[in-house]
Design an enzyme around this catalytic site. Structure first.
Site, PDB file in Angstrom:
ATOM      1  CD  GLU A 117      -1.227  -0.838   3.620  1.00  0.00           C
ATOM      2  OE1 GLU A 117      -1.315  -0.154   4.626  1.00  0.00           O
ATOM      3  OE2 GLU A 117      -1.871  -1.886   3.471  1.00  0.00           O
ATOM      4  CE  LYS A 119       6.083   5.380   6.282  1.00  0.00           C
ATOM      5  NZ  LYS A 119       5.984   6.826   6.516  1.00  0.00           N
ATOM      6  CG  ASP A 121       4.895  12.303   4.475  1.00  0.00           C
ATOM      7  OD1 ASP A 121       5.016  11.845   5.624  1.00  0.00           O
ATOM      8  OD2 ASP A 121       5.777  12.967   3.906  1.00  0.00           O
ATOM      9  CE1 TYR A 229      -1.550   2.726   9.890  1.00  0.00           C
ATOM     10  CE2 TYR A 229      -1.671   4.658   8.448  1.00  0.00           C
ATOM     11  CZ  TYR A 229      -1.296   4.069   9.657  1.00  0.00           C
ATOM     12  OH  TYR A 229      -0.680   4.825  10.604  1.00  0.00           O
ATOM     13  CE  LYS A 318      10.246   6.656   5.172  1.00  0.00           C
ATOM     14  NZ  LYS A 318      11.012   7.767   5.656  1.00  0.00           N
ATOM     15  CB  CYS A 412      16.344  45.866 -13.611  1.00  0.00           C
ATOM     16  SG  CYS A 412      16.434  44.363 -14.601  1.00  0.00           S
ATOM     17  CB  CYS A 415      17.992  46.567 -18.213  1.00  0.00           C
ATOM     18  SG  CYS A 415      16.507  47.008 -17.284  1.00  0.00           S
ATOM     19  CB  CYS A 430      12.598  45.163 -14.313  1.00  0.00           C
ATOM     20  SG  CYS A 430      13.390  46.053 -15.667  1.00  0.00           S
ATOM     21  CB  CYS A 436      14.641  44.811 -19.313  1.00  0.00           C
ATOM     22  SG  CYS A 436      15.312  43.582 -18.193  1.00  0.00           S
TER      23      CYS A 436
END
Ligand code: 9MJ
Length: 677
Positions: A117, A119, A121, A229, A318, A412, A415, A430, A436
């Site tokens: 099954e 796992k 979290d 579970y 895991k 920026c 530029c 910017c 730019c």
């Protein structure tokens, strides 16, 4: 007994301290200081020292217990059967080793049957049903004593307050995981970012934190879900003889168990399941950190029994961790197509979520300040699903001396134009526009992309060179490029230059929606471009429309309308469009949309997910749009229907959280046929 070297004793003490601190932050404060992967590493190192030097083991060593004792706020809840954790495996060899131990203990030569099954979290929970009625919900706590959170558990809609059907034990203790689906988690964090409040590090902490709210009203507002579970003990009618049948029974009694589970045989069956689920991991609606194998026969489980903190009959295998620690080497500012500047952390490369990550987003200046990320910091990086890697928090304990808080640049970085931050907006921009280079490059990448003008071979590397060598300033300029100019570029020869010219020529034949989208007007994505094209039928009508008229098109509000107006009012943009048309960019005339004659699906928004059998997704889209409906890419509150084909993605879970109406393929066909009449 072997003498214990002083250095080993010191290391063990340090490891215990770090693990205890991590436990406290994780279990008590719901604010982890280090990711699980790091915790596992420390834990394993301590375990291995203790097994080499058994004299090191003390009763209070973190290896001897599951979590920490609960503190304050809640009544305590004892677990008649301890709530254990699981032993971990990180490789096929370790799974084979586990299986070998199982067979040896059972003196069994054949293949063992396992229930495999996902796992999940989240947070482990115990639910007690007496005569079918939910009477207690308890967290795991230290495994022996947890916290009584019955009121909170009652707010989770997938947990039945009363069992369905019959045949359940008089007293039934169900164990399972409370978790937060990813869509709900991201929505929660998005709202927190908007409100400037604290975000959750990950869905697991969000789930654990939500369960431990003192006022159930707050728990009720969180999008929590539950999968059972296992069963701890039951009085009265006995339970089925195998784990998988017990889970099936639980679902008959109205509980939910993860549908992704399967009965498998031997190590090969286990590993096959692990790999198959691993391939789907990024499209699941919830976070999983591995799979669990459980010996399926309950008699065999009982024969195997427990060690101090985990059953001998179960193993967690895991996946690569989705969170890791690494260090921040630099914090840079990236300039996007619309000038938005986003802080990005350059990281010491780290393997996380299955790939090596060396950049992670810090979202925006507010978020960066809230997390207070600095150069030199040790940070937790998270990469889950298809989400862009992000820095979720700083490991405060590991901050070096003399770090400096990061400030928003005034100019920026590309530029040197001024950076402007509009009051109340999270994003700073910017002001250089097409002056730019960063914005020019992004605008060109967008223009050339597959869903826009679809210019094959005009990738980022070529665009960078074209802009840097001043060969191209606006999208119109690319149509003046010659084979000779292109062939001079790095990674280009005569042949690819010729191909690119050919691709440029082909791209001139386009459609109005694609062209509109390619212009890169702020907030005008594919769906909006398509709506505008359908509503106005010609570019000239869109250019001439007032803000109010623009808002008559579906999906266009005052902000988007303003962006469209502002774009077309710029003389510069008009010139680019003129040049593009002179270069030969064209699209077929659209039937004038009959704006006043509403289609039967007018105002209805659809999202498509999964594979359809009788038509392609783009056919489905066309048919929906032909009836006035709108098809968008992601599910939101405003979605009316989710069309769900085979193997749907995470959109299904999201639609369920919004309670969006879900249509399978036959239902869609019926709707389209009915409405077309
Ligand atoms: C999770 N977390 O999904 C167990 N778990 O079984 C599953 N945890 C477990 N099983 C015994 N699927 C102890 C913990």
């Amino acid at each position: 007994m072997t003498a214990i070297p002083e250095a080993v004793r010191k290391r063990a003490t340090k490891l215990r301290d770090e693990i205890e601190q991590a436990n406290y932050r994780y279990y008590v404060l719901d604010e982890p200081s280090i990711p699980d992967s790091e915790y596992d590493r420390l834990f394993r190192e301590l375990q291995s020292l203790e097994s080499e030097y058994p004299g090191l083991v003390s009763a209070d060593s973190p290896t001897q217990r599951v979590g920490v004792q609960p503190v304050g706020g809640f009544a305590t809840a004892e677990h008649a059967t301890p709530m254990l954790s699981l032993d971990n495996a990180f490789s096929t060899e370790e799974v084979a080793e586990f299986d070998r131990r199982v067979r040896e203990r059972l003196s069994y030569d054949g293949n063992v049957t396992y229930s495999a099954e996902p796992k999940l979290d989240g947070a482990a929970i115990s639910l007690t049903y007496q005569d079918g009625l939910l009477v207690r919900g308890a967290t795991r706590g230290d495994g022996t004593v947890g916290e009584e959170v019955t009121h909170n558990v009652r707010t989770i809609r997938s947990i039945p307050l009363r069992l369905h059907g019959r045949g359940f034990p008089t007293v039934l203790e169900v164990r399972g995981e409370v978790f937060m689906p990813l869509a709900g988690f991201e929505e929660l964090n998005r709202k927190a970012r908007e409100a400037g409040t604290k975000t959750f590090v990950n869905p697991r902490n969000a789930a654990a934190g939500s369960l431990r709210q003192l006022d159930p009203k707050f728990t009720a507002e969180r999008p929590l879900d539950f999968f059972a579970y296992g069963v701890a003990h039951g009085d009265g009618p006995s339970l089925a003889p195998t784990h998988h049948e017990i889970l099936d029974n639980l679902t008959e009694w109205g509980l939910r168990a993860c549908p992704e589970r399967r009965v498998v045989t031997g190590v090969d069956g286990c590993v096959e399941f692990y790999e198959e689920l691993g391939a789907q991991r990024n499209s699941l609606a919830y976070d999983i950190d591995g799979v669990v194998y459980k010996v399926d026969e309950i008699d065999q489980q009982e024969a195997l029994g427990y060690v101090s903190r985990a059953p001998r009959w179960a193993l967690a295998h895991k996946y690569p961790a989705q969170e890791q620690v690494t260090t921040v080497e630099a914090i840079e500012w990236q300039v996007g197509r619309t000038g938005a500047i986003t802080p990005v952390a350059r990281l010491t490369p780290v393997f996380v979520g299955g790939v090596t990550v060396s950049n992670a987003t810090l979202h925006n200046i507010d978020d960066l300040r809230r997390k207070d990320v600095r150069v030199g910091d040790t940070v937790i990086v998270r990469r889950a699903g298809d989400v862009i890697p992000e820095v979720v928090s700083v490991v405060g304990e590991r901050r070096p001396a003399k770090t400096k808080a990061v400030r928003l640049p005034r100019k920026c970085p590309v530029c040197r134009s001024d950076v402007l931050r509009v009051e109340g907006e999270a994003v700073a921009r910017c002001t250089g526009g097409l002056v730019c280079a960063a914005q020019r490059k992004e605008a060109l990448r967008h223009f050339a992309s597959r869903r826009a003008m679809d210019i094959e071979g005009l990738g980022a590397k070529i665009i960078d060179q074209l802009v840097e060598q001043d060969l191209v300033a606006t999208p119109a300029d690319i149509y003046n490029l010659t084979v000779e100019q292109l062939a001079e570029l790095d990674r280009m020869g005569e042949k690819s230059a010729g191909n690119l010219i050919e691709a440029l020529r082909n791209s001139k034949e386009t459609t109005l929606p694609k062209f509109l989208y390619a212009l890169g007007i702020r907030e005008v994505g594919e769906a909006t471009a398509s709506n505008l094209a359908r509503h106005f039928a010609s570019l000239e009508s869109i250019e001439a429309a007032s803000s109010e008229e623009l808002q008559d098109a579906p999906d266009v509000g005052p902000v988007v309308a303003e962006h469209i107006r502002a774009f077309f009012e710029q003389r510069h943009n008009q010139e680019v469009i003129q040049k593009l048309r002179s270069a030969g960019v064209h699209w077929p005339d659209l039937q004038k949309a009959r704006a006043d004659q509403a289609g039967p699906l007018d105002g209805k928004t659809f999202v498509l997910t999964g594979t359809l059998d009788g038509m392609t997704r783009s056919e489905a889209k066309k048919r929906i749009e032909a009836l006035g409906g709108k098809v968008t890419g992601s599910v939101s509150k405003k979605t009316d229907y989710l069309v769900c084909g085979r193997d749907p993605g995470s959109k299904l879970a999201k639609a369920e959280t919004f309670r969006t109406e879900i249509l399978d393929e036959p239902a869609l066909v019926t709707l389209l046929n009915d409405e077309a009449r």
